[in-house]
Design a protein around this motif. Structure first.
Motif: not given
Length: 564
Positions: A206-229
């Motif tokens: 019964l495969p299940v994943s929690d990798e539906m994850d947005c932190r690569a851009c939206h995490g505060s420590a991502s360094g991805y300035a374009e996604a910063m509010p």
């Protein structure tokens, strides 16, 4: 067309009906119970085939206190087949079919979705399920009332409309009981007669994943300035919450009246705690946001609110021109699965793991098109999906289902030998996971689940095939479901003929009658093709001589004759 002998599929002649061990089946000398259309015999034997409906289910992870896209919701389907010759094959009553947790290949169990053995939380879903889904299931019970697999047996129920046994909405999380990560937890499925005698068993994942994850851009420590509010990063110490807060901040900045403009619709739908100030304020007040409340999605069956894009369109169209945080290229320009794995499962889970996923030249975009194609306006998410005949047709096997990557236009099928059923499960839709074929079997029962088509790169997916027929791959041996090998020229799956020693004497008459029918699988030159490849090694006696073929051999007229 449902019920016709047209099935989604892989190789025609690989459905080689020679003898197999069938270790999945067991005798029951005292059954005498009714199957779908008649009584079973006193010594009936059975095969139990089970599968996960999607090949991979996603959930939001441990935290549901900020917002949710998908709940823990896994679905198990099964066929119980009476192998004994004569009568109805599908057993639909007079038996119980149950599921229990089983040890995964590492020997570990996943028997609860609440706490680990060390009292660490696996997910807080049940603390917020009322606010998110307006439901109140007990811990370890899912939205449809079914329990997380545990050591106690829980029942599947027969769905007459789909002709399968099912347990929907199983709330499975990707954590073993010791807290270790496991995207592929195993379960045992068991069929018993009314007296409790075991008829058949099988082990599936019964495969299940929690990798539906947005932190690569939206995490505060991502360094991805374009996604910063505009108001700055949230910097929540909990990484499960941090990126979600940032997303809600961005949503409020882009759509400041999203709540206030739809308050009446939200309250009519039962969501009375949304704050006019916005989604961020709503969640900060202890009322997490369900994205599907406003954005319709067929994944959850929500209608959304007026003037709002469906969820799949909103997400994919918005991010199509966003630059990949790893390579700097727009996500829409990607031609490989890495871009999809930024948000979908995933870099670790490797959801696309089946027979097609094992081919490096076949990517997510090969079947779905670009991100713009997936997010184009008017596309019906979860229902408007690629089909098998776009690649498997006219004696060909293409590596791309789409003819236009940016629109996602599917290749037109020239025949229906490997086609999904039209208008299934509804008018204008043709989905593999609902399609049936030979013997009213679900395509997934024999070929595996979407994204995990047999044989899979993950050993867990292949266990059932090996148990049923002695080798991995499509459930292809006739003796997996038949007591004896049937004799037929074109009545097998996908128009297949009998394969085995008996066919040695029978094929000559069939070939003389119309040798062109042989060309469909053996090639126009009768020298074999990928459609005549064998799944397993075969040995025959021809004119007193032994002839053997290795697995994967493309059977041809020239193997035993000087041409047809």
């Amino acid at each position: 067309m449902k019920g016709k002998k047209i099935v989604a599929g892989v190789l025609c002649a690989a459905l080689a009906c020679a003898s197999a061990s069938g270790v999945n089946t067991k005798s029951d000398a005292n059954s005498g119970k009714k199957g779908g259309g008649g009584d079973t015999t006193a010594a009936a034997t059975y095969t139990l085939l089970a599968w996960n409906d999607l090949g991979m289910h996603c959930m939001d992870g441990k935290d549901y206190s900020v917002f949710s896209i998908l709940p823990p919701y896994n679905t198990l389907n099964a066929h119980l087949i009476m192998k004994t010759d004569g009568g109805e094959k599908h057993v639909t009553s007079g038996v119980t079919v149950t599921y229990t947790a089983a040890a995964s290949l590492d020997g570990k169990y996943n028997t609860t979705s609440v706490y680990t053995d060390s009292n660490e939380l696996k997910t807080n879903f049940w603390d917020y399920v009322g606010a998110l889904f307006l439901a109140n299931p007990m811990p370890d019970v899912g939205l449809t009332g079914n329990h997380t697999p545990e050591m106690t047996e829980h029942a599947l129920h027969y769905n007459a409309a789909e002709n399968w046994w099912e347990a929907t909405g199983l709330p499975v999380t990707p954590y073993n009981d010791d807290g270790s990560k496991n995207y592929y937890p195993m379960i045992d499925v068991t069929a018993k007669d009314a007296s409790g005698n075991v008829l058949a068993t099988t082990k599936v994942v019964l495969p299940v994943s929690d990798e539906m994850d947005c932190r690569a851009c939206h995490g505060s420590a991502s360094g991805y300035a374009e996604a910063m509010p505009d108001s700055g990063w949230e910097n929540d110490a909990d990484p499960e919450k941090d990126f979600k807060w940032n997303i809600l901040r961005l949503h409020d900045e882009e759509h400041p009246s999203a709540v206030s403009a739809h308050q009446a619709e939200l309250q009519a739908a039962g969501y009375t705690a949304y704050d006019d100030a916005g989604l961020y304020t709503t969640a900060k007040s202890g009322n997490p946001v369900l994205c599907a409340t406003c954005h319709s999605t067929n994944a959850l069956g929500t209608a959304g609110v007026s003037g709002t894009k469906p969820l799949t369109e909103a997400l994919h169209s918005l991010h199509a021109e966003v630059d990949d945080p790893v390579n700097g290229q727009p996500l829409n320009s990607s031609t490989n699965r890495d871009a999809c794995y930024r948000c979908h499962p995933g870099a670790t889970t490797k959801c696309l793991r089946g027979a097609m996923g094992k081919i490096s030249s076949i990517q997510c975009q090969s079947c779905h098109g670009s991100m713009n194609a997936v997010g184009q306006h008017g596309r019906v998410g979860w229902l408007e999906e690629p089909n098998c005949q776009a690649c498997h047709q006219n004696g060909m096997r293409y590596e791309t289902a789409v003819t236009d990557m940016q629109t996602g236009t599917l290749r037109e099928a020239l025949d229906t030998r490997f086609a999904t059923n039209a208008d299934t499960p509804m008018a204008g839709v043709s989905l593999y996971r609902f399609s049936t074929g030979h013997g009213e079997m679900q395509c997934s029962a024999c070929h595996g689940s979407t994204h995990a088509i047999y044989p899979s790169s993950h050993a867990e997916d292949n266990l059932q095939s090996i148990a049923v027929q002695g080798h991995e791959g499509t459930i292809a041996e006739c003796t997996a479901c038949h007591e004896t090998v049937p004799t037929t020229i074109s009545g097998g799956p996908h128009g297949m003929h009998t394969v085995g020693q008996e066919w040695i004497s029978k094929h000559r008459t069939a070939a003389k009658r119309d040798e062109t029918q042989c060309a469909a699988c053996h090639g126009s030159d009768f020298r074999g093709s990928f459609l005549s490849e064998t799944f397993a090694a075969r040995s025959f006696t021809v004119s007193g001589k032994s002839v053997s073929f290795d697995a994967g051999h493309a059977v041809s007229c020239y193997d035993c004759h000087d041409g047809p």
